[in-house]
Design a protein around this motif. Sequence first.
Motif, mmCIF file in Angstrom:
data_model
loop_
_atom_site.group_PDB
_atom_site.id
_atom_site.type_symbol
_atom_site.label_atom_id
_atom_site.label_comp_id
_atom_site.label_asym_id
_atom_site.label_seq_id
_atom_site.Cartn_x
_atom_site.Cartn_y
_atom_site.Cartn_z
ATOM 1 N N LEU A 1 0.826 -1.208 0.000
ATOM 2 C CA LEU A 1 0.000 0.000 0.000
ATOM 3 C C LEU A 1 0.861 1.258 0.000
ATOM 4 O O LEU A 1 0.516 2.253 -0.652
ATOM 5 N N GLN A 2 1.985 1.222 0.700
ATOM 6 C CA GLN A 2 2.904 2.355 0.681
ATOM 7 C C GLN A 2 3.411 2.598 -0.740
ATOM 8 O O GLN A 2 3.517 3.747 -1.191
ATOM 9 N N GLY A 3 3.710 1.516 -1.448
ATOM 10 C CA GLY A 3 4.160 1.641 -2.836
ATOM 11 C C GLY A 3 3.089 2.252 -3.720
ATOM 12 O O GLY A 3 3.369 3.109 -4.573
ATOM 13 N N THR A 4 1.844 1.817 -3.522
ATOM 14 C CA THR A 4 0.729 2.369 -4.297
ATOM 15 C C THR A 4 0.563 3.860 -4.022
ATOM 16 O O THR A 4 0.358 4.658 -4.946
ATOM 17 N N ASN A 5 0.649 4.238 -2.752
ATOM 18 C CA ASN A 5 0.535 5.659 -2.397
ATOM 19 C C ASN A 5 1.602 6.488 -3.108
ATOM 20 O O ASN A 5 1.322 7.563 -3.647
ATOM 21 N N GLN A 6 2.835 5.986 -3.100
ATOM 22 C CA GLN A 6 3.933 6.719 -3.729
ATOM 23 C C GLN A 6 3.745 6.817 -5.242
ATOM 24 O O GLN A 6 4.006 7.867 -5.843
ATOM 25 N N ARG A 7 3.300 5.715 -5.857
ATOM 26 C CA ARG A 7 3.072 5.748 -7.309
ATOM 27 C C ARG A 7 1.953 6.718 -7.668
ATOM 28 O O ARG A 7 2.042 7.457 -8.669
ATOM 29 N N PHE A 8 0.908 6.735 -6.857
ATOM 30 C CA PHE A 8 -0.215 7.640 -7.105
ATOM 31 C C PHE A 8 0.252 9.091 -7.018
ATOM 32 O O PHE A 8 -0.090 9.924 -7.870
ATOM 33 N N ILE A 9 1.044 9.399 -5.990
ATOM 34 C CA ILE A 9 1.534 10.768 -5.813
ATOM 35 C C ILE A 9 2.420 11.177 -6.981
ATOM 36 O O ILE A 9 2.333 12.303 -7.487
ATOM 37 N N LYS A 10 3.288 10.251 -7.426
ATOM 38 C CA LYS A 10 4.170 10.556 -8.557
ATOM 39 C C LYS A 10 3.360 10.841 -9.825
ATOM 40 O O LYS A 10 3.706 11.735 -10.611
ATOM 41 N N ARG A 11 2.273 10.091 -10.028
ATOM 42 C CA ARG A 11 1.447 10.307 -11.221
ATOM 43 C C ARG A 11 0.717 11.641 -11.149
ATOM 44 O O ARG A 11 0.588 12.340 -12.161
ATOM 45 N N ILE A 12 0.242 11.987 -9.947
ATOM 46 C CA ILE A 12 -0.407 13.287 -9.779
ATOM 47 C C ILE A 12 0.593 14.406 -10.053
ATOM 48 O O ILE A 12 0.278 15.404 -10.726
ATOM 49 N N ALA A 13 1.812 14.245 -9.544
ATOM 50 C CA ALA A 13 2.857 15.261 -9.753
ATOM 51 C C ALA A 13 3.178 15.406 -11.236
ATOM 52 O O ALA A 13 3.372 16.532 -11.735
ATOM 53 N N MET A 14 3.224 14.278 -11.955
ATOM 54 C CA MET A 14 3.501 14.329 -13.393
ATOM 55 C C MET A 14 2.340 14.972 -14.147
ATOM 56 O O MET A 14 2.541 15.737 -15.102
ATOM 57 N N MET A 15 1.104 14.685 -13.735
ATOM 58 C CA MET A 15 -0.065 15.334 -14.344
ATOM 59 C C MET A 15 0.022 16.852 -14.195
ATOM 60 O O MET A 15 -0.270 17.600 -15.125
ATOM 61 N N GLU A 16 0.446 17.293 -13.017
ATOM 62 C CA GLU A 16 0.549 18.728 -12.768
ATOM 63 C C GLU A 16 1.634 19.371 -13.631
ATOM 64 O O GLU A 16 1.542 20.544 -13.991
ATOM 65 N N LYS A 17 2.663 18.576 -13.972
ATOM 66 C CA LYS A 17 3.703 19.096 -14.862
ATOM 67 C C LYS A 17 3.155 19.303 -16.272
ATOM 68 O O LYS A 17 3.513 20.266 -16.965
ATOM 69 N N PHE A 18 2.304 18.379 -16.696
ATOM 70 C CA PHE A 18 1.713 18.474 -18.031
ATOM 71 C C PHE A 18 0.596 19.511 -18.093
ATOM 72 O O PHE A 18 0.301 20.070 -19.159
ATOM 73 N N ALA A 19 -0.053 19.781 -16.969
ATOM 74 C CA ALA A 19 -1.229 20.662 -16.936
ATOM 75 C C ALA A 19 -0.828 22.126 -17.083
ATOM 76 O O ALA A 19 0.253 22.538 -16.664
ATOM 77 N N ASP A 20 -1.726 22.913 -17.693
ATOM 78 C CA ASP A 20 -1.482 24.352 -17.832
ATOM 79 C C ASP A 20 -2.460 25.167 -16.980
ATOM 80 O O ASP A 20 -2.567 26.376 -17.114
ATOM 81 N N LYS A 21 -3.175 24.427 -16.087
ATOM 82 C CA LYS A 21 -4.085 25.073 -15.146
ATOM 83 C C LYS A 21 -4.310 24.107 -13.985
ATOM 84 O O LYS A 21 -3.928 22.932 -14.074
#
Length: 275
Positions: A230-250
Amino acid sequence: MTFSESINNQQILIALDKLIQVVAQLRATDGGCPWDLAQTPQSLIPYIIEEAYEVVDALHSEKKEAITEELGDLLLQVILQSQIAQEKGDFSLEEVAETITAKLIRRHPHVFADVKVANETEVHHNWEKIKQQEKTEKQESNLLSDKLKDYARSLPTIMASLKISKQAAKAGFEWENAEGVWDKFKEELEEFQEAIEKGDKQHACEELGDLLFTVINLGRWYKLDPTIALQGTNQRFIKRIAMMEKFADKPLEEYTILELETLWQKAKKQLIVNS
């Protein structure tokens, strides 16, 4: 012990003694720190839990500086608890160290005595046998239910569930094979879905607990630690959210669910490329 090992041990003791003195000064009624003076064993409980989890996170990161720092923070909690106890006349850090040292020697007769073991399984068997003998000598309860209650009371929920399922399995409450666990998982999933459809929140909560407990048992059968998973899943989820924010323009909340799904998939693919 070699000369260099002896010198190293002396340096360790010097460093520990300095830390002990610093903690004592923080707790000194004359010139100490108001915050440290206000602490009690109970008020420090959240910090012990927090520091333990931060040690685990640092170990996963494999960053030496982070591990060193977090282990120091956890060590501080041990010394601070011991300092408060010593002030009250309950016990001292010396007693804490002596107790764990005696326990390690007592539970490792294959190292410190003449007991012979062939493998790790025998080591574990002897450990449990010695623990059981210690409980008998202390006149502690040997009932399985009391042991399970201790786990439920003192451990984080997922860890407690894993311990409870392991102990129950040792007592014979176990499936014959992994297929039986999978059947139980499907059964609990169906019961959870039925409870949700009926709108009975209390029943749904109970069934969700049963489902999670079964998933933990699945992990046990396949020698997978659910907490680490579950810790691994949490970290992967956070990394994906962070990457989404990099791609996002808002801000992400300004996107539609379909746009968010597109960003999610794009982030997922990019992280695979980066790994």
